[in-house]
Design a protein around this motif. Structure first.
Motif, PDB file in Angstrom:
ATOM      1  N   ALA A 155       0.813  -1.217   0.000  1.00  0.00           N
ATOM      2  CA  ALA A 155       0.000   0.000   0.000  1.00  0.00           C
ATOM      3  C   ALA A 155       0.850   1.273   0.000  1.00  0.00           C
ATOM      4  O   ALA A 155       0.436   2.299  -0.538  1.00  0.00           O
ATOM      5  N   LEU A 156       2.033   1.204   0.593  1.00  0.00           N
ATOM      6  CA  LEU A 156       2.889   2.390   0.707  1.00  0.00           C
ATOM      7  C   LEU A 156       3.883   2.507  -0.456  1.00  0.00           C
ATOM      8  O   LEU A 156       4.780   3.326  -0.413  1.00  0.00           O
ATOM      9  N   ARG A 157       3.707   1.672  -1.462  1.00  0.00           N
ATOM     10  CA  ARG A 157       4.598   1.658  -2.628  1.00  0.00           C
ATOM     11  C   ARG A 157       6.069   1.549  -2.204  1.00  0.00           C
ATOM     12  O   ARG A 157       6.903   2.407  -2.530  1.00  0.00           O
ATOM     13  N   PRO A 158       6.407   0.503  -1.473  1.00  0.00           N
ATOM     14  CA  PRO A 158       7.775   0.378  -0.954  1.00  0.00           C
ATOM     15  C   PRO A 158       8.778   0.041  -2.054  1.00  0.00           C
ATOM     16  O   PRO A 158       8.423  -0.415  -3.145  1.00  0.00           O
ATOM     17  N   ARG A 159      10.045   0.239  -1.724  1.00  0.00           N
ATOM     18  CA  ARG A 159      11.146  -0.172  -2.585  1.00  0.00           C
ATOM     19  C   ARG A 159      11.787  -1.457  -2.074  1.00  0.00           C
ATOM     20  O   ARG A 159      12.391  -2.194  -2.843  1.00  0.00           O
ATOM     21  N   PHE A 160      11.661  -1.705  -0.769  1.00  0.00           N
ATOM     22  CA  PHE A 160      12.276  -2.868  -0.148  1.00  0.00           C
ATOM     23  C   PHE A 160      11.238  -3.609   0.681  1.00  0.00           C
ATOM     24  O   PHE A 160      10.454  -2.993   1.400  1.00  0.00           O
ATOM     25  N   LEU A 161      11.271  -4.938   0.593  1.00  0.00           N
ATOM     26  CA  LEU A 161      10.418  -5.771   1.426  1.00  0.00           C
ATOM     27  C   LEU A 161      11.290  -6.720   2.244  1.00  0.00           C
ATOM     28  O   LEU A 161      12.180  -7.377   1.692  1.00  0.00           O
ATOM     29  N   VAL A 162      11.014  -6.783   3.535  1.00  0.00           N
ATOM     30  CA  VAL A 162      11.613  -7.800   4.392  1.00  0.00           C
ATOM     31  C   VAL A 162      10.559  -8.879   4.563  1.00  0.00           C
ATOM     32  O   VAL A 162       9.470  -8.627   5.083  1.00  0.00           O
ATOM     33  N   LEU A 163      10.879 -10.080   4.096  1.00  0.00           N
ATOM     34  CA  LEU A 163       9.949 -11.210   4.139  1.00  0.00           C
ATOM     35  C   LEU A 163      10.450 -12.185   5.195  1.00  0.00           C
ATOM     36  O   LEU A 163      11.383 -12.946   4.963  1.00  0.00           O
ATOM     37  N   ASP A 164       9.839 -12.147   6.378  1.00  0.00           N
ATOM     38  CA  ASP A 164      10.299 -12.954   7.506  1.00  0.00           C
ATOM     39  C   ASP A 164       9.517 -14.260   7.558  1.00  0.00           C
ATOM     40  O   ASP A 164       8.398 -14.309   8.075  1.00  0.00           O
ATOM     41  N   GLU A 165      10.086 -15.330   7.012  1.00  0.00           N
ATOM     42  CA  GLU A 165       9.439 -16.645   6.959  1.00  0.00           C
ATOM     43  C   GLU A 165       8.000 -16.516   6.444  1.00  0.00           C
ATOM     44  O   GLU A 165       7.053 -16.978   7.086  1.00  0.00           O
ATOM     45  N   PRO A 166       7.795 -15.900   5.267  1.00  0.00           N
ATOM     46  CA  PRO A 166       6.428 -15.592   4.836  1.00  0.00           C
ATOM     47  C   PRO A 166       5.595 -16.800   4.443  1.00  0.00           C
ATOM     48  O   PRO A 166       4.376 -16.678   4.297  1.00  0.00           O
TER      49      PRO A 166
END
Length: 258
Positions: A155-166
């Motif tokens: 929703a915030l149009r991020p550039r980086f995602l941290v995927l913690d055991e998704p």
């Protein structure tokens, strides 16, 4: 660019992270962070998000020190997290559409009148419908809740995602669908992703590079194919040997830890 330089975290006299350095370039890109339970993976993620202050070291965002930022709002928008426990991260009393709209409202991403359309677009982007917006979290499957969590992060149009055991709480079929969804979104939104996992098969599907964490230290790092073919550190070999589908690595690498 998001970069960690020499991060050290100490809790109760115990060193949880020990001089950890990582770089996440602009996306689309995937860096896998693997390690056994208790190796410090989630603590590192919290450091990168500014939720844990390191005893030593710095986190840099576009060259600026996160610890010295006077206006962290652009960073908060640019770096988002998708967690393992989606049931715990979603308010059980809040409908899905309201949960996603809350993020838009808090960061003033769209005019209030445009929120419903933006929520519908975000849900559609992750394979959900307007009908799902009216549901509560307990009325969704685990895979659907994970899709909501991804929509809320986007929703915030991020550039980086941290995927913690998704995907660790999902069955194999749903896991494959979520990884496929994340792969598509990474390409379409040009996201740079840090994928935290203990499962090399998950990392193999998503990442170009991998770093291995043991007892708070990075013990091996390199291109994914190189690490899979010839792991040099015993910790990497243990994680690799736990995946039956991967072929055995040459024995000669056993005696050459980094």
């Amino acid at each position: 660019m998001l970069e960690a330089r020499g991060l050290t975290v100490i809790h109760g006299g115990t060193t949880v992270l020990d001089r950890v350095s990582l770089t996440l370039p602009e996306g689309p890109y995937g860096l896998g962070l693997i390690g056994e339970s208790g190796s410090g993976k989630t603590t590192l993620a919290r450091c990168l998000l500014g939720l844990v202050a390191p005893a030593r070291g710095t986190v840099l965002f576009d060259g600026a020190d996160l610890g010295r930022m006077r206006r962290p709002q652009p960073f908060r928008r640019a770096v988002q997290i998708v967690v393992q426990d989606t049931e715990g991260s979603l308010d059980p009393r809040m409908r899905v559409g309201t949960a996603v709209a809350e993020v838009l409202r808090a960061h003033r991403m769209v005019p209030r009148g445009a929120e419903p359309a933006r929520v519908a677009a975000l849900l559609a982007d992750v394979g959900l419908t307007a009908e799902h917006a009216a549901r509560f979290p307990h009325q969704l499957s685990g895979g659907q809740r994970q899709r909501v969590a991804i929509a809320r992060a986007l929703a915030l149009r991020p550039r980086f995602l941290v995927l913690d055991e998704p995907t660790s709480a999902l069955d194999t079929t749903v896991q494959a669908r979520i990884l496929g969804l994340l792969g598509r979104l990474r390409a379409e939104h040009r996201l740079s992703c840090l994928l935290i996992s203990h499962d090399l098969l998950v990392v193999e599907e998503f990442c170009e590079r991998v770093a291995v964490l043991e007892h708070g230290r990075i013990v091996e790092e390199g291109p994914l194919t190189d690490v899979l073919r010839g792991p040099r550190h015993p910790a990497t070999r243990r994680l690799r040997d736990a995946v039956p589908r991967l072929p055995a690595a040459p024995d000669a690498s056993r005696d050459a830890p980094r």
